[in-house]
Write an enzyme that holds these catalytic residues in place. Structure first.
Site, PDB file in Angstrom:
ATOM      1  N   HIS A   9       3.191  -5.477  -2.065  1.00 13.93           N
ATOM      2  CA  HIS A   9       3.352  -4.035  -1.858  1.00 13.93           C
ATOM      3  C   HIS A   9       2.836  -3.193  -3.016  1.00 13.93           C
ATOM      4  O   HIS A   9       2.903  -1.972  -2.962  1.00 13.93           O
ATOM      5  CB  HIS A   9       4.827  -3.681  -1.630  1.00 13.93           C
ATOM      6  CG  HIS A   9       5.632  -3.768  -2.904  1.00 13.93           C
ATOM      7  ND1 HIS A   9       6.039  -4.957  -3.448  1.00 13.93           N
ATOM      8  CD2 HIS A   9       6.069  -2.807  -3.754  1.00 13.93           C
ATOM      9  CE1 HIS A   9       6.694  -4.733  -4.567  1.00 13.93           C
ATOM     10  NE2 HIS A   9       6.725  -3.436  -4.787  1.00 13.93           N
TER      11      HIS A   9
HETATM   12  C1  UD1 Z   1       8.364   1.718  -5.040  1.00 16.03           C
HETATM   13  C2  UD1 Z   1       8.164   1.670  -6.559  1.00 16.03           C
HETATM   14  C3  UD1 Z   1       7.756   0.256  -6.970  1.00 16.03           C
HETATM   15  C4  UD1 Z   1       8.757  -0.762  -6.450  1.00 16.03           C
HETATM   16  C5  UD1 Z   1       8.942  -0.602  -4.950  1.00 16.03           C
HETATM   17  C6  UD1 Z   1      10.044  -1.503  -4.468  1.00 16.03           C
HETATM   18  C7  UD1 Z   1       7.303   3.625  -7.770  1.00 16.03           C
HETATM   19  C8  UD1 Z   1       6.104   4.253  -8.353  1.00 16.03           C
HETATM   20  N1  UD1 Z   1       7.080   2.552  -6.996  1.00 16.03           N
HETATM   21  O1  UD1 Z   1       7.115   1.421  -4.445  1.00 16.03           O
HETATM   22  O2  UD1 Z   1       7.728   0.175  -8.388  1.00 16.03           O
HETATM   23  O3  UD1 Z   1       8.264  -2.049  -6.719  1.00 16.03           O
HETATM   24  O4  UD1 Z   1       9.328   0.763  -4.668  1.00 16.03           O
HETATM   25  O5  UD1 Z   1       9.877  -1.825  -3.112  1.00 16.03           O
HETATM   26  O6  UD1 Z   1       8.396   4.085  -7.979  1.00 16.03           O
HETATM   27  N2  UD1 Z   1       8.243   3.977   2.916  1.00 16.03           N
HETATM   28  C9  UD1 Z   1       8.954   3.829   4.090  1.00 16.03           C
HETATM   29  N3  UD1 Z   1      10.321   3.786   3.992  1.00 16.03           N
HETATM   30  C10 UD1 Z   1      10.979   3.890   2.837  1.00 16.03           C
HETATM   31  C11 UD1 Z   1      10.241   4.037   1.659  1.00 16.03           C
HETATM   32  C12 UD1 Z   1       8.867   4.069   1.715  1.00 16.03           C
HETATM   33  O7  UD1 Z   1       8.400   3.744   5.182  1.00 16.03           O
HETATM   34  O8  UD1 Z   1      12.211   3.822   2.840  1.00 16.03           O
HETATM   35  C13 UD1 Z   1       6.748   3.991   2.982  1.00 16.03           C
HETATM   36  C14 UD1 Z   1       6.173   5.390   2.982  1.00 16.03           C
HETATM   37  O9  UD1 Z   1       5.034   5.364   3.789  1.00 16.03           O
HETATM   38  C15 UD1 Z   1       5.777   5.578   1.534  1.00 16.03           C
HETATM   39  C16 UD1 Z   1       5.387   4.173   1.093  1.00 16.03           C
HETATM   40  O10 UD1 Z   1       6.254   3.319   1.810  1.00 16.03           O
HETATM   41  O11 UD1 Z   1       4.736   6.485   1.380  1.00 16.03           O
HETATM   42  C17 UD1 Z   1       5.554   3.944  -0.395  1.00 16.03           C
HETATM   43  O12 UD1 Z   1       6.876   4.259  -0.832  1.00 16.03           O
HETATM   44  P1  UD1 Z   1       7.172   4.614  -2.394  1.00 16.03           P
HETATM   45  O13 UD1 Z   1       8.638   4.705  -2.639  1.00 16.03           O
HETATM   46  O14 UD1 Z   1       6.352   5.777  -2.795  1.00 16.03           O
HETATM   47  O15 UD1 Z   1       6.584   3.408  -3.162  1.00 16.03           O
HETATM   48  P2  UD1 Z   1       6.807   1.845  -2.967  1.00 16.03           P
HETATM   49  O16 UD1 Z   1       5.484   1.247  -2.637  1.00 16.03           O
HETATM   50  O17 UD1 Z   1       7.951   1.591  -2.065  1.00 16.03           O
HETATM   51  N1  UDP Z   2      13.618  -8.319  -0.973  1.00 15.83           N
HETATM   52  C1  UDP Z   2      14.456  -8.256   0.137  1.00 15.83           C
HETATM   53  N2  UDP Z   2      13.884  -8.282   1.378  1.00 15.83           N
HETATM   54  C2  UDP Z   2      12.545  -8.390   1.574  1.00 15.83           C
HETATM   55  C3  UDP Z   2      11.696  -8.454   0.428  1.00 15.83           C
HETATM   56  C4  UDP Z   2      12.269  -8.409  -0.822  1.00 15.83           C
HETATM   57  O1  UDP Z   2      15.678  -8.179  -0.001  1.00 15.83           O
HETATM   58  O2  UDP Z   2      12.106  -8.418   2.724  1.00 15.83           O
HETATM   59  C5  UDP Z   2      14.224  -8.262  -2.318  1.00 15.83           C
HETATM   60  C6  UDP Z   2      13.864  -9.399  -3.243  1.00 15.83           C
HETATM   61  O3  UDP Z   2      14.783 -10.448  -3.111  1.00 15.83           O
HETATM   62  C7  UDP Z   2      13.921  -8.757  -4.617  1.00 15.83           C
HETATM   63  C8  UDP Z   2      13.583  -7.323  -4.358  1.00 15.83           C
HETATM   64  O4  UDP Z   2      13.703  -7.111  -2.957  1.00 15.83           O
HETATM   65  O5  UDP Z   2      15.230  -8.810  -5.162  1.00 15.83           O
HETATM   66  C9  UDP Z   2      12.171  -7.065  -4.811  1.00 15.83           C
HETATM   67  O6  UDP Z   2      11.768  -5.827  -4.386  1.00 15.83           O
HETATM   68  P1  UDP Z   2      10.255  -5.404  -4.315  1.00 15.83           P
HETATM   69  O7  UDP Z   2       9.408  -6.600  -4.213  1.00 15.83           O
HETATM   70  O8  UDP Z   2      10.172  -4.389  -3.244  1.00 15.83           O
HETATM   71  O9  UDP Z   2      10.055  -4.634  -5.691  1.00 15.83           O
HETATM   72  P2  UDP Z   2       9.698  -5.118  -7.178  1.00 15.83           P
HETATM   73  O10 UDP Z   2      10.641  -6.185  -7.561  1.00 15.83           O
HETATM   74  O11 UDP Z   2       8.275  -5.543  -7.169  1.00 15.83           O
HETATM   75  O12 UDP Z   2       9.872  -3.871  -7.967  1.00 15.83           O
END
Ligand code: UD1
Ligand code: UDP
Length: 360
Positions: A205
């Site tokens: 992601h």
């Molecule tokens: C964010 C964090 C990243 C973290 C990740 C965990 C930042 C810059 N990024 O990335 O460090 O690893 O969360 O998963 O803070 N969306 C949904 N539903 C939601 C949230 C997001 O559909 O509940 C979709 C939207 O299209 C959105 C995209 O995901 O534009 C990205 O969401 P965003 O929170 O901006 O960044 P993440 O990629 O989730």
């Molecule tokens: N995770 C989860 N369900 C999923 C994928 C990930 O519960 O389908 C959990 C995973 O065990 C870990 C956390 O989400 O604890 C990691 O989140 P993510 O990869 O979104 O973010 P990052 O760690 O890269 O910031």
């Protein structure tokens, strides 16, 4: 003493859960502020339910948006809440925009800032997370850092030693606690019709991977190559960001089985029973190391080099052949490493330190 705990995304809810549980069981005066950065049920509420966490007192509902838009909205909402609640310390965890907003606002209101998972560096400023973690660390009054290595990084950046505490990472607490809960409550292999050690688990992601056509295309090609060569099912709980990009780029994903994002109990069970994990997630790199599962990381760098040093993880980048090579090396790897992220008491240690510093 009053503690504010800020969360915004899936990994923050998971990694703050041991601290929330500790505050709850000690009867401390604390509250949870959710920025609403993640809001879809399976990125947000599912974790409060599964981990049996109290509902946040505040939810700012900021939702998605550009970095400035999202961070700016959070800052306005966090400032209002902190002025109303007057906590002594704000705890933030990790490197998201929610962490950046919480740290800057609290520091400017002269409220203590405690950064959980301080000191991680990828040295790659194209990652939004790298900017967030550097700024949060330099706003913080207490830096809870996972390892001696991350402490050294902070000292080298001129942060005073008395502010730094090597506590381990709360993910170890969360894994140890929830793997037992998962065992007693669910059977994800049965639900998904998978066999123990008979599949590869994938997550991806990162903005720099999935927002780029070339990189995402190459990752998908790599997974298809692995599937073709090794004939092992590939299961990919897909983050909404990645799903959106695959549709936008019109990528062919034959051979890859996608499922919706899973709860933590289901995901942990899937991780611990998988032959190997292929990921660009920070949390998954740590969890595989803790669970003794080999990991191939779809990045050229990592802020978790401890996983490489102990031998649980390798960096493959996103080249399709390089992904296949890394998988072939790691599936035959002897799983004899030691988890470098602590003994599962990190939440307790952090709350002890906060009490010592702020309870007068
Ligand atoms: C964010 C964090 C990243 C973290 C990740 C965990 C930042 C810059 N990024 O990335 O460090 O690893 O969360 O998963 O803070 N969306 C949904 N539903 C939601 C949230 C997001 O559909 O509940 C979709 C939207 O299209 C959105 C995209 O995901 O534009 C990205 O969401 P965003 O929170 O901006 O960044 P993440 O990629 O989730
Ligand atoms: N995770 C989860 N369900 C999923 C994928 C990930 O519960 O389908 C959990 C995973 O065990 C870990 C956390 O989400 O604890 C990691 O989140 P993510 O990869 O979104 O973010 P990052 O760690 O890269 O910031």
């Amino acid at each position: 003493m009053k503690i504010a705990i800020i969360v915004g995304t899936r990994p923050e809810i998971i990694k703050m859960s041991p601290i929330i549980r500790e505050c709850e069981s000690r009867g401390l005066d604390y509250f949870v502020l959710h920025t609403g950065q993640h809001y879809s049920y399976n990125l947000d509420k599912i974790f409060f339910n599964e981990l049996q966490l109290p509902q946040p007192r505040y939810n700012l509902d900021v939702g998605s948006g550009s970095h400035a838009e999202q961070t700016g909205k959070m800052m306005v909402g966090i400032e209002k809440t902190l002025l109303q609640e007057h906590p002594d310390i704000v705890l933030v965890q990790g490197d998201t925009n929610s962490v950046l907003a919480g740290s800057i606002v609290a520091a400017k209101l002269h409220i203590g800032v405690g950064h959980v998972e301080a000191g991680l560096r990828s040295y790659d400023r194209r990652m939004p997370e790298e900017i967030n973690r550097i700024l949060a660390d330099h706003c913080a009054d207490l830096l809870f850092t996972p390892t001696e290595n991350t402490k050294k990084i902070l000292l080298n950046e001129g942060i005073r030693e008395e502010k730094i505490f090597v506590t381990g990472n709360t993910i170890v607490d969360a894994v140890y606690h929830n793997i037992k809960v998962a065992k007693d409550s669910i059977d994800v292999l049965k639900v998904l019709d998978l066999e123990k050690n008979g599949y590869f688990l994938v997550t991806a992601h990162r903005q720099e991977n999935v927002d780029s056509y070339e990189r995402l295309h190459s990752i998908i090609k790599g997974l298809q190559l692995v599937h073709k060569k090794l004939s092992i099912p590939i299961i990919f709980p897909i983050h909404p960001r990645t799903k959106k990009q695959i549709v936008k780029f019109g990528l062919n994903t034959d051979g890859i089985r996608f499922v919706e994002p899973l709860g933590f109990l289901e995901f942990l069970q899937l991780e611990s029973n998988s032959r190997l994990v292929i990921t660009d997630s920070g949390g998954a790199q740590e969890e595989t190391c803790i669970l003794n599962v080999p990991c191939v990381t779809l990045r050229n760098n990592t802020e978790r080099p401890e996983t490489i040093e102990v031998g649980s993880n390798v960096l493959a980048g996103v080249n399709a052949e390089a992904i296949l090579n890394a998988v072939e090396i790691m599936i035959n790897k002897e799983k004899v490493w030691k988890n470098p992220f602590g003994d599962g008491n990190t939440g307790k240690n952090i709350v002890d330190i906060v009490i010592r510093k702020y309870m007068c």
